[in-house]
Scaffold this active site. Structure first.
Site, PDB file in Angstrom:
ATOM      1  N   SER A 246       0.743  -1.151   0.033  1.00 39.36           N
ATOM      2  CA  SER A 246       0.141  -0.028   0.067  1.00 39.36           C
ATOM      3  C   SER A 246       0.962   1.230  -0.080  1.00 39.36           C
ATOM      4  CB  SER A 246      -0.824   0.072   1.101  1.00 39.36           C
ATOM      5  OG  SER A 246       0.137   0.425   2.385  1.00 39.36           O
ATOM      6  N   LYS A 247      -0.022   2.406  -0.083  1.00 39.27           N
ATOM      7  CA  LYS A 247       1.047   3.458  -0.192  1.00 39.27           C
ATOM      8  C   LYS A 247       1.804   3.694   1.096  1.00 39.27           C
ATOM      9  CE  LYS A 247      -0.803   6.385  -3.785  1.00 39.27           C
ATOM     10  NZ  LYS A 247      -1.162   7.621  -4.157  1.00 39.27           N
ATOM     11  N   ARG A 248       1.270   3.288   2.266  1.00 32.77           N
ATOM     12  CA  ARG A 248       2.034   3.488   3.438  1.00 32.77           C
ATOM     13  C   ARG A 248       3.544   2.727   3.315  1.00 32.77           C
ATOM     14  NH1 ARG A 248      -2.026   0.995   6.370  1.00 32.77           N
ATOM     15  NH2 ARG A 248      -3.482   1.868   5.068  1.00 32.77           N
TER      16      ARG A 248
END
Ligand code: GLU
Length: 477
Positions: A246-248
């Site tokens: 994910s972007k995280r």
């Protein structure tokens, strides 16, 4: 054989990280290698989740990577419109057909009532199935209530081009919503209608849709349509651990990578390698090679690991393969942005020297700064240097003075500097790790540089002498 038609059907609900565009790439590769068509479709029936600007961003991401689509929302095509919110009458027509055939009905329950059924199921440790509460005589559907599919629970065995042979029992089949009370279709309904009407032959999508597949098969049957080839992509896993990327996890948007100066062809190569290889050890492919070699048989089932260091390695490798003038041309904006003023010829020579080490263009200012300006003497470069910190200033000063004297007589070609540097090793009795580090620091005020002789030759004699003098005075204090 039918012409291959694939599609990328994003919802404009956010920005795609680099892994999210893999579906588009695989679908594009399959279409291109079979001289088929690649379609872009916006699935925007969840109005609450829509993010402003997401459509333009998706289009820009595809175009930047060169994933040109043959039909799409902004360019039209034989099955236009390609935006679901503009196709409501298509879903209505199919919904009416299902109603007429007794395969769809109005959902008479309030949200609270459905929740109560759910709670009941949980209390009795049973999976919740809406169809257990199917109303005996549902009201006529007037569009204000959700419209549900009247499923026909049964076993399914089907083939997924990547996941292989799969099967499920009737317990996973349920009466899902076709059209919501706001008049918009669900994804579950709309994509099936669109894929049918747009003559899509291969449905390629992420693993999150696999669990719903038996329900889709049930709907295909009710509509009396032949399902397309089903292709489920493996998850892309974050660099550490086994969770989905994910972007995280630092996976940036495609356009962010472009802004940092990654080559589009590297991103294409890298994204293709997330879950696919050609069955050999080859890792670097041109886009033309990918089109030739891509095949669904070699898409792996297990999750693919996202590794940004591999992306850096790949980009470095592609940068090294480019002829210098082309590399220079393609990195133009990174030179002017950095305010590295000087003539083109000099910049190009600098680029030639750093080409070997460059991983992405945004590194250019940092890697090349000392070619353009005299950096202040940084004592830490010496005091923090493993090889040099053991010596006194007097010793270092002595070696640097000898080096300066000898170098000042040079005509400063790379060859000449190389010869002198080697002679200086015996004159001073030092190892390259000591002497060359010292001269490198003095002439660049940087911990690393391209080949010392080439770097000094390009900097020129005056500059090198001045910088050595600066370093010598700093060593005095
Ligand atoms: N709109 C769905 C999504 O963005 C697409 C899934 C599909 O390709 O069918 O996840």
């Amino acid at each position: 054989m039918k012409t291959v038609r694939t599609r990328f059907a994003p919802s404009p609900t956010g920005f795609l990280h680099v892994g999210g565009i893999r579906t588009a790439l695989f679908a594009w590769l399959l279409a291109r290698q079979s001289s088929g068509q690649f379609v872009l479709r916006f699935e925007d029936t969840d109005k609450k989740r829509e993010v402003a600007g997401a459509r333009d961003h998706l289009i820009a991401s595809l175009r930047t990577l060169g994933l040109e689509y043959d039909e799409g929302p902004d360019i039209g095509g034989p099955f236009a419109p390609y935006t679901q919110s503009e196709r409501l009458e298509h879903y209505q027509a199919w919904a009416q057909k299902l109603i007429a055939e007794g395969r769809a009905y109005a959902d008479p329950y309030s949200a609270d009532e459905v929740q109560a059924f759910r709670d009941q199921a949980r209390a009795s440790k049973q999976p919740f199935l809406y169809r257990n509460h199917r109303p005996e005589s549902p009201p006529e559907w007037d569009g204000t209530a959700p419209l549900r599919f009247k499923s026909d629970p049964k076993d399914y065995a089907w083939h997924d081009a990547v996941m292989g042979d799969l099967s499920t029992g009737p317990e996973v089949i349920d009466d899902f919503i076709l059209i919501k009370s706001d008049g918009y279709p669900t994804y579950n309904f709309a994509h099936i209608i669109d894929d049918l009407e747009m003559e899509i032959t291969h449905v390629m999508r992420g693993q999150e849709f696999l669990a719903s597949q038996p329900n889709y098969l049930n709907l295909y049957e009710a509509l009396e349509i032949e399902p397309p080839v089903l292709v489920t992509m493996p998850h892309i896993l974050a660099e550490n651990g086994n969770k989905k990327l994910s972007k995280r996890d630092g996976a940036k948007d495609v356009l962010d990578y472009i802004r940092d100066g990654y080559l589009p062809e590297t991103l294409v190569n890298f994204i293709a390698s997330l879950g696919w290889n050609d069955g050999t050890e080859q890792e670097l492919f041109t886009t033309t090679e990918l089109i030739e070699k891509f095949s669904l048989e070699h898409v792996q089932r297990s999750g693919a690991r996202f590794d940004e260091k591999r992306l850096d390695w790949m980009n470095g490798a592609k940068i090294r393969e480019l002829p210098l003038p082309e590399l220079f041309e393609r990195s133009t904006s990174f030179w002017s942005e950095a305010g590295l003023a000087s003539d083109t010829d000099y910049r190009q020579k600098v680029l030639g020297l750093v080409q070997e080490r460059l991983k992405f263009f945004a590194e250019i200012p940092e890697l090349t700064e000392f070619f353009f300006k005299d950096l202040p003497v940084d004592d830490v470069l010496i005091t923090g240097n493993k090889q040099l910190k053991r010596y006194s200033s007097a010793e270092l000063k002595n070696w640097l003075t000898v080096s300066r004297d000898r170098l000042s007589l040079s005509d400063f070609t790379t060859e000449d500097i190389t010869t002198i540097l080697n002679e200086l090793l015996s004159v001073t009795g030092q190892k390259p790790g000591v002497l060359f580090s010292l001269i490198r620091i003095a002439t660049t005020q940087s911990p690393a540089s391209p080949s010392l002789a080439e770097t000094m030759a390009l900097l020129g004699k005056d500059r090198c002498m001045n910088r050595i003098d600066q370093q010598l005075s700093a060593l005095n204090t």
